[in-house]
Design an enzyme around this catalytic site. Sequence first.
Site, PDB file in Angstrom:
ATOM      1  N   TYR D 121       0.839  -1.196  -0.074  1.00 22.13           N
ATOM      2  CA  TYR D 121       0.044   0.039  -0.130  1.00 22.13           C
ATOM      3  C   TYR D 121       0.802   1.355   0.129  1.00 22.13           C
ATOM      4  O   TYR D 121       0.497   2.353  -0.518  1.00 22.13           O
ATOM      5  CB  TYR D 121      -1.101   0.037   1.386  1.00 22.13           C
ATOM      6  CG  TYR D 121      -2.271  -0.894   0.993  1.00 22.13           C
ATOM      7  CD1 TYR D 121      -3.110  -0.558   0.050  1.00 22.13           C
ATOM      8  CD2 TYR D 121      -2.482  -1.996   1.563  1.00 22.13           C
ATOM      9  CE1 TYR D 121      -4.169  -1.137  -0.522  1.00 22.13           C
ATOM     10  CE2 TYR D 121      -3.728  -2.504   1.192  1.00 22.13           C
ATOM     11  CZ  TYR D 121      -4.488  -2.216   0.291  1.00 22.13           C
ATOM     12  OH  TYR D 121      -5.731  -2.933  -0.023  1.00 22.13           O
ATOM     13  N   GLU D 220       0.881 -28.575  16.317  1.00 18.73           N
ATOM     14  CA  GLU D 220       0.261 -28.087  15.147  1.00 18.73           C
ATOM     15  C   GLU D 220      -1.127 -27.328  15.351  1.00 18.73           C
ATOM     16  O   GLU D 220      -1.382 -26.166  15.011  1.00 18.73           O
ATOM     17  CB  GLU D 220      -0.282 -29.329  14.157  1.00 18.73           C
ATOM     18  CG  GLU D 220      -1.222 -28.826  12.867  1.00 18.73           C
ATOM     19  CD  GLU D 220      -1.570 -29.898  11.899  1.00 18.73           C
ATOM     20  OE1 GLU D 220      -0.899 -31.103  12.098  1.00 18.73           O
ATOM     21  OE2 GLU D 220      -2.318 -29.819  11.142  1.00 18.73           O
ATOM     22  N   ASP D 272      -0.881 -33.516  13.503  1.00 19.16           N
ATOM     23  CA  ASP D 272      -1.852 -34.506  13.109  1.00 19.16           C
ATOM     24  C   ASP D 272      -1.120 -35.636  12.250  1.00 19.16           C
ATOM     25  O   ASP D 272      -0.153 -35.411  11.617  1.00 19.16           O
ATOM     26  CB  ASP D 272      -3.011 -34.125  12.076  1.00 19.16           C
ATOM     27  CG  ASP D 272      -3.867 -33.271  12.859  1.00 19.16           C
ATOM     28  OD1 ASP D 272      -3.781 -33.421  14.286  1.00 19.16           O
ATOM     29  OD2 ASP D 272      -4.739 -32.309  12.361  1.00 19.16           O
TER      30      ASP D 272
END
Lengths: 558, 558, 390, 390
Positions: D121, D220, D272
């Site tokens: 920006y 995680e 996982d």
Amino acid sequence: MEEERKKEIVTGEKLAKEFREHSVAEFFKKNRQMLGLYGKVRTLTTIVHEYVTNSLDACEEAGILPEIEVRIDELGPEYYQVTVKDNGPGLTKETIGKALGKLLAGTKFHRLIQSRGQQGIGASGCTMLCQMTTGKAVRVITGTGKGKPFACEITIDPKRNEPKIENFRELNRKFRGLMIQARFKGVLYRESATGPLEYLRRTAIANPHAKIIFRSPKGEKIVFNRTSAYIPKPPKPMKPHPAGVIVDDIITMAHHTKAKKVSSFLKNDFQRIGDSVLEQIQKLVSFDLNKDPKKLTWKEAEEIAKAFKKIKFLAPSTDGLSPIGEERIRKSLESIVQPEYVVTLTRPAKVYAGGYPFQVEIGIAYGGKAGITSENNRSQEEESAKVEIMRFANRAPLLFDAGNCAITKAVHSIDWKRYGVKDLENTPLTIFVNFISVHVPYTGAGKQAIADEEEIMEELRLALMACARKTARYISAKRAAIEKKMKRDMFYKYIPEIAGALSKITKENKEKLEKKLQELVVAKLKMEKANEILEKVQATTQAKEKSSKDEDLGEEDE
Amino acid sequence: MEEERKKEIVTGEKLAKEFREHSVAEFFKKNRQMLGLYGKVRTLTTIVHEYVTNSLDACEEAGILPEIEVRIDELGPEYYQVTVKDNGPGLTKETIGKALGKLLAGTKFHRLIQSRGQQGIGASGCTMLCQMTTGKAVRVITGTGKGKPFACEITIDPKRNEPKIENFRELNRKFRGLMIQARFKGVLYRESATGPLEYLRRTAIANPHAKIIFRSPKGEKIVFNRTSAYIPKPPKPMKPHPAGVIVDDIITMAHHTKAKKVSSFLKNDFQRIGDSVLEQIQKLVSFDLNKDPKKLTWKEAEEIAKAFKKIKFLAPSTDGLSPIGEERIRKSLESIVQPEYVVTLTRPAKVYAGGYPFQVEIGIAYGGKAGITSENNRSQEEESAKVEIMRFANRAPLLFDAGNCAITKAVHSIDWKRYGVKDLENTPLTIFVNFISVHVPYTGAGKQAIADEEEIMEELRLALMACARKTARYISAKRAAIEKKMKRDMFYKYIPEIAGALSKITKENKEKLEKKLQELVVAKLKMEKANEILEKVQATTQAKEKSSKDEDLGEEDE
Amino acid sequence: MSKKRGAKKLSKGKMMHSKTHAKKEEEGPKEIAAKIRELAMEIVKDIYAGRNPKFRTKQRGRSNVLFDIEEGIIRLGEKSTTRTFLNIAHAKRFLQTMLVMSKTYEYLTSNKTASIREVYYELKHTIGNTKENTFDDQRESDACIVDLEHSIDTIREKLNVHANPKGALYGDITLVDRQHHNDTFNCLKLGRGGWSIMSRMEPHEIEIKKVNANYVLVIETSAMYERLIEEDFARKNKAILIGTGGQAARGTRRLIHRLHYEHKLPVYVFTDGDPYGWYIYSVIKQGSMALAAHSELLACPEAKYIGMTLEDVEEYGLQNVTEKMKPGDIKRAKELLSYEWFQNKPWQKELKKAINLKIRIEQQALANKSLEFVAKEYLPKKIKNKEFLP
Amino acid sequence: MSKKRGAKKLSKGKMMHSKTHAKKEEEGPKEIAAKIRELAMEIVKDIYAGRNPKFRTKQRGRSNVLFDIEEGIIRLGEKSTTRTFLNIAHAKRFLQTMLVMSKTYEYLTSNKTASIREVYYELKHTIGNTKENTFDDQRESDACIVDLEHSIDTIREKLNVHANPKGALYGDITLVDRQHHNDTFNCLKLGRGGWSIMSRMEPHEIEIKKVNANYVLVIETSAMYERLIEEDFARKNKAILIGTGGQAARGTRRLIHRLHYEHKLPVYVFTDGDPYGWYIYSVIKQGSMALAAHSELLACPEAKYIGMTLEDVEEYGLQNVTEKMKPGDIKRAKELLSYEWFQNKPWQKELKKAINLKIRIEQQALANKSLEFVAKEYLPKKIKNKEFLP
């Protein structure tokens, strides 16, 4: 559950009494859709087609520069009168009935000769439709240039398939040519892509030697002037070429030949068979070629057919074929389509399955008014120009059944992207394809689609690709020129930003940097000028591809 | 640019000499695709079709229970021999040539009569194909039951469209019927959905009175036994119905009538015209109906046609139509398709545009071996059964051009979901449709698709929807029964879990809770038994819909 | 839902906010466990009496959501629905809810807490001698948790069940984790990271011990949250900064709610100027339709919207750092336009402007002026002049 | 990339890890600013000399990524690419990179930092009298930042530019924010939330003052991170807990790297048991292909994998809480199978097992045993017995 019923055995003898022959006219009267005479708009276009092709064929055979006037008048709702007048050789008292009042009679069916019409049912089919829908006869005026011209009215007796000629009278003025006037109900005039006007426009493109005048039901007069004064050679009847002839053809020809020996029959009645070929054939068959051809058996004919398959013949004679010619197609497209760029190609003749020679002509028109939207009444936005595929068989436009046609299939089988055409459907292209042959393999009696025989497809594809390559070169050269200008603008545009950023870091003078950068751009573009434009475009494209390939891994955690 | 060329004007006189008539046999020889004789597999099926329909038609007219043997032998690569033998009325010396050796000759073309064949070109077309591809004649043995049977060989002289009969000899044994044996090259036998075996299977379904024996090139023998001993009424020739007759028909008929006045011509030669109708017509036309019909002008005929449009006639006589009948279609489908459920319907006769009566018969077979995979050689997985649409015209199967056919269009135009068929394509349904008419409006000479005339489409849709409603009732009743059992099992299955959870919280006895819950389920299902099963299913469906609607807002932050 | 209809519904279904609010806030694990036991006993009574066992919960469709004009929050109406065992469409759901009841009862009585995903895994198993699982998808157990929340009129955090945590806290605020060593910490002293907000922010767990601030500034994007800490905005302006990282999680909404009601701090919300940002604001302020039943404990109806607005675009000349709205954005903006809680002049003007100009503006776009602009000029000026949207 | 090819490449392009590493770590804002100025001066020289101005950066395609077997990290090779101004395909990119150079030079010399979105920006504007923007999409400025990182051989954090923060830290570790009031805080004393990890974790900004722990456990899912805090796992096991909330952000990876190298703490990764989890592990351990150039500062090749594994499924009877792998999962697992850094027996066995059984197992599935099982049995037993995958 089954009902019981008295059985009355009908004997074979009884059935025999019922057996009756019926005429081909009755057959087609019941099956007019087989002649393409169905659909309100299509029927009217087919009628114009039948008359105009007859006129063009007649002029061509007689060596006359054709001038054809077509007039369509609206007589009532779905009720029209079609008038076609030509300056052709005209018809005689003897032939007029057969030409317009008897199906399967004509000059062309029995010969191997290139012509627009072929099967001798078109014009007579129109006569039948006229009387079926209005009860009226077809009115004719014709003169051969010798003797007095005459007028008459013609109908067909469908039970006998015989013409009925009434109101015959000789005229006391000069006239050479044929004027036919017939009325039809249940038809409709539309100025669509399948209407009579588009049909005539395309006819004019494929017949640059013809002048065509059209008066529409709206009272407009549209003239397609000739762009060539060259009258096509009158096509000659051809002997069949041995490649691909089937056993049945050999037997039929052998039984009708005037030759006394099979050897002379083969030499006289086929193309490309000389003494050396005959010797080869003799070696391959088990019987003596001195035999009487009338006594040729199926087995022997089969041996000849097999021999034909093994021998390498010269390409068929193109004597019977009359291409338009590359230069004339170019002029015609330039005059009528008004594109930016045209490339044309007439390929050498080839043979397809039945031993029939054929030839393919291509014209690709790009830019300008090419593609759909140019001449047609659609919106004129540049962006929306669509590809237009113009199909012709022996110079006659094919407007219907595009999906079934070898030409359409061939066009779509080509990878146009390779030729710089990213989206074929939405490109301002007119693709003109004229297929000429002594026997066009139509997929139906409507004569609107060419069967996709292997040899035909291959030839069409080769021709299209050759033209596409040239078009691609034009398109990319054009793009390159545009890009060159864009390049300069772009470089200049970026210079102040770059100079500003560098100046901020290094405190060097911004104006000085800008001036130096501008000099660099000028030098760069001068150097490029020396090189071939096309090369640059390719290089740029490659550079783009390479750089984008470099960075195809995204960052996985932002 | 234009070349100059010496012009040789060909005069009209010269062209006249070239005019030649040619025979319809030559025409179709050049255009065999018009007879459906194209494509290697399709050609063989079409040949079987032509012979078998002729046999069935002949038996029907003679009131004989047909027994037809079809044998296909493979003689070489793409080279087959087809033998068809029937027990029909046979042919006589006088008729055999016309039946098999001359195109457009037959017993049916000139009459308004329901028959499988129609145009008199099928069997003769096969003769032509036989000689074109193999040079061989078609071999025939036939006997009428009277006198001695005979054998002969038949070919066609295409130039004259006349039969050539050779090797004629009388036989010293008893035989009534017709046996045809012909050889063809360039054809292929396949056991696909468009092959001869499927063709005969469908023929057997639509002709439950016929016994059909097939010996395949693999040496298999497949017998389709008759399920009905009822010989269909021999169809009678019909007079045309006034609704929709066009002017040309009236003129043609008036010129051939035996009547002396237009009034008696109308009464005798059309259906449904009596004295009161005549009076109405007289009021609507400007001339005297006592006029000689031979002198009827086009304008007058036009007035009659207009009058016909204004008058309300009785529906056409169905005398000429011979439907199979609902009960016989049912038996036939049960025997040959072996489904779980069958519904059949024969609708009353209606008229379409040309004043031709027609009738629609529907059979829907569901479950069991219905749909594709049952008889065909595909994998037998239950899940993969697909819908099978069997189209018939006058009991003859239509295997090709399904997409163009009114029957296919009608089937797909129906919202099957409304009838409990969620995915039509993947439902074990066989949809049988027999369209019968004195004149079937085929879309082409290949006779494989029925034109989608408005009246035909409407009738087909009404009939299909009536059958679909019944089928829907069966399907939902079946589903309801399955669900009832599932319900009990499900409730019982859940009880231990529920009792366990409640027991953990409340410390109540788990076994006691389980016993009480089981009692509740039994009571609940007993109550349901009293109600109509179908209602329950609907209620359940609604409950499901409602409850799922209740919760259609997800949580936005998890 | 039309304005009229919502207002009408309200007159029937209205509850006094202050009273029920206080009662709901007070309830601890023991009270909730007792409620579950009560519900289970009623079901057992049904079974013994030979009645189809059932429990009641609330309907959650749009038709049962209303906007409480007086309180300024979205509420769930009084429409209820009954789930029974002997109904083919409900039986499995009935079974599943019994399992969830039994499990949460266990958490409450043994002082354990679990995430909704853990609930799913704790309860998932094969039923008896079948191949059927009790649950096949976490959405099934989530739905049962919602049923139970409504049946006993509480929120899942009080069932000792919670969703994933998200959001960070920075500023001069001292918290005590009463369930965890009585950890006491001040969130101004945690460097530039700040404190990671927990999924459960119930008073009996996290005590807000002391707050030294004038207001709470809720910030949509993590990057803007960091920018403001970087500029030492919290210290200089005596502000509490809460970064939501997109849509505010339940724990974060609960914290905002508590800061406002327990410590009377004004709440200012600072989001991107686009439909998603406005929606984030609306959820913080009025609650969401999906969690309409819990607005009393989650919503903050007195919150104000500080930016970004399309007026900012004009005032600060940000035209060339706006982005085009996608068709989906425009559709969403049009929906917002019809929401009851945006039925006031300033918001109607803002939304219509966005729809007409088809542009959106991000918080980071302010960097186009300069990095410190947002902290030194933009926010202080707005807060000083009370330039808010309602 | 085949094993052979990678190994071959390496012999040419290898750098000594310890040396370059130390040098890179040391570089501060002044050194980096000087490097940028040097680069700009070279470009200016080109311009004055009438040469096509250019800068070099590294190729970033798969073909220039290699696995350093010795160090156990993914590296970017030596293949470089040159971007010039007078090339139609490069000109815009050249312009953009100049702008990014100028802007980061400004940050470094004025001691400011910005997020990559803010950089976009700050630099976005219309060029001169045209309708063309300098940047139309943040991806364009991001790519220039990467170009610049490679041109001057550093990481964006040292350019004072950073991505969004994500991740939380808990445990007995004392940090000092040297750029922010020298805030000093201990991350064990922050209740159950923990400290919100910043986007930049450079030593000159955040000092790791004291660590009292035996190892670092990287987790995680946020829910599991909360569960372990809930069970007081960090105190009881003297562990530092880092919740990554999915794929670890750069700041989080930098922190793990520093804890390992500065304080010699073993790093155990707990994800996982599915391709996404394994990939998260692999990025923490070896680095990623996309950020191959920065592995030296981000990767932690001695990290070990603690779970979930398919062996766990068997050992603890978790069969009915496994989930089916989707076709995309299986495809991904097959890709991992061929990665060089998974070319060892235990991982080959694990991955093949997953592909054959077509199942995956989540961390939360351990709740099927009991809520506290993971903290009381599963992790302590694994760590005690050193049951890791390499």
